[in-house]
Design an enzyme around this catalytic site. Structure first.
Site, mmCIF file in Angstrom:
data_model
loop_
_atom_site.group_PDB
_atom_site.id
_atom_site.type_symbol
_atom_site.label_atom_id
_atom_site.label_comp_id
_atom_site.label_asym_id
_atom_site.label_seq_id
_atom_site.Cartn_x
_atom_site.Cartn_y
_atom_site.Cartn_z
ATOM 1 N N GLU A 94 -51.543 25.759 27.922
ATOM 2 C CA GLU A 94 -51.720 26.885 26.997
ATOM 3 C C GLU A 94 -53.168 27.331 26.843
ATOM 4 O O GLU A 94 -54.058 26.524 26.582
ATOM 5 C CB GLU A 94 -51.173 26.520 25.613
ATOM 6 C CG GLU A 94 -51.242 27.670 24.613
ATOM 7 C CD GLU A 94 -50.567 27.363 23.290
ATOM 8 O OE1 GLU A 94 -50.549 28.232 22.413
ATOM 9 O OE2 GLU A 94 -50.041 26.239 23.141
ATOM 10 N N LYS A 110 -44.709 29.563 22.542
ATOM 11 C CA LYS A 110 -43.640 29.107 21.646
ATOM 12 C C LYS A 110 -42.332 29.390 22.355
ATOM 13 O O LYS A 110 -42.006 30.538 22.647
ATOM 14 C CB LYS A 110 -43.682 29.839 20.293
ATOM 15 C CG LYS A 110 -44.588 29.166 19.280
ATOM 16 C CD LYS A 110 -44.011 27.839 18.812
ATOM 17 C CE LYS A 110 -44.997 27.025 17.981
ATOM 18 N NZ LYS A 110 -45.962 26.301 18.805
#
Length: 292
Positions: A94, A110
């Site tokens: 990420e 997410k």
């Protein structure tokens, strides 16, 4: 192994370390229910709740462990960092925040599902992830939070979502990633940007302040380097930072290590499924430390 690796790696490196959870499964499930009660009270909409695993070792080779982790789970933000006796071994997928000139880019993750055993199952799991109302809602809340954070240091009207609910393959999982960009104001410093955006919404939840208080109460450990940011900054104040997840933090002086893993808790979340998701995300770390 190349010549440089041969010079810095021990002949028989010790990579394994027995780790144990710092919270039991039942305690984890109870905390998820506590968080969902906070959601009903209106104190949070989404909480990134994490648990930790820790262990002790007599001998452990962090550099060799990093190379092995990169073999088990090659990631775009893989990193190895040393600060005195402490080491960070990161296999992060990420990006937190990137600045190039006047442009900022945030890419919150997410939404997670395991990879399929074959192309057909992979495509089926991809469709499950993209069509999941729960996963899309989790991603949307954090994307909106990042939009609001960037707006604090960006030119009016410049914040935009370049991609919403993008599905990206990684060695073990498929992840839902959104991309938010903006143009910073004319007089904005590095400190201004970090104050506006850190900690990253994907590791807190929304709204940030009240949710962080819930995290402080419910989590069984202090995050430390975990869930922070790692990267580089140059003389022009351009930078690129990852989120410190899927990462091991080791202290060779006290001979201990730990790693954290978490997921987003919403009102629709199943505590059992969130626990299983944590194990899925930590799979490569477990394999490394168990010597698999």
């Amino acid at each position: 192994m190349n010549e440089i690796e041969a010079q810095i790696l021990p002949a028989n490196p010790s990579l394994s370390c027995q780790v144990s959870p710092q919270v039991t499964r039942d305690e984890y499930l109870r905390s998820v229910l506590n968080i969902q009660n906070e959601i009903l009270e209106g104190n949070t909409y989404e909480t990134n709740f994490c648990q930790a695993f820790s262990g002790s070792f007599a001998s452990w080779a962090p550099i060799a462990a990093f190379f092995r982790l990169n073999e088990l789970s090659k990631m775009p933000f893989a990193a190895l960092f040393k600060a005195k006796n402490q080491w960070l071994l990161s296999a992060s997928p990420e990006r937190f925040l990137k600045k190039t000139g006047s442009k900022l880019i945030a890419q919150p993750i997410k939404g997670t599902i395991k990879r399929g055993l074959n192309p057909e199952e992979d495509a089926e799991n991809r469709e499950k992830l993209i069509s999941s109302e729960k996963e899309r809602a989790e991603n949307l809340m954090i994307t909106d939070l990042m939009r609001n954070d960037l707006a604090r240091v960006s030119k009016t009207g410049s914040v935009r979502v370049e991609e919403l609910f993008g599905i990206y393959p990684f060695p073990r999982v498929l992840q839902m990633i959104s991309t938010v960009s903006s143009e910073i104001k004319d007089v904005v410093t590095f400190e201004n940007i970090i104050r506006a955006t850190f900690p990253m919404g994907s590791m807190t939840g929304a709204p940030k302040i009240s949710t962080m208080k819930i995290i402080e109460r419910e989590e069984c450990f202090r995050r430390g380097w975990f869930s922070g940011a790692f990267g580089w900054i140059d003389e022009n104040e351009d930078f690129d930072f990852s989120v410190v997840i899927r990462s091991i933090i080791a202290d060779l002086e006290v001979k201990k290590l730990y790693f954290g893993v978490g997921s987003a808790i919403t009102i629709d979340a199943s505590a059992e499924q969130e626990y299983d998701e944590c194990e899925l995300k930590a799979q490569a770390l477990f394999e490394l430390l168990r010597g698999n």
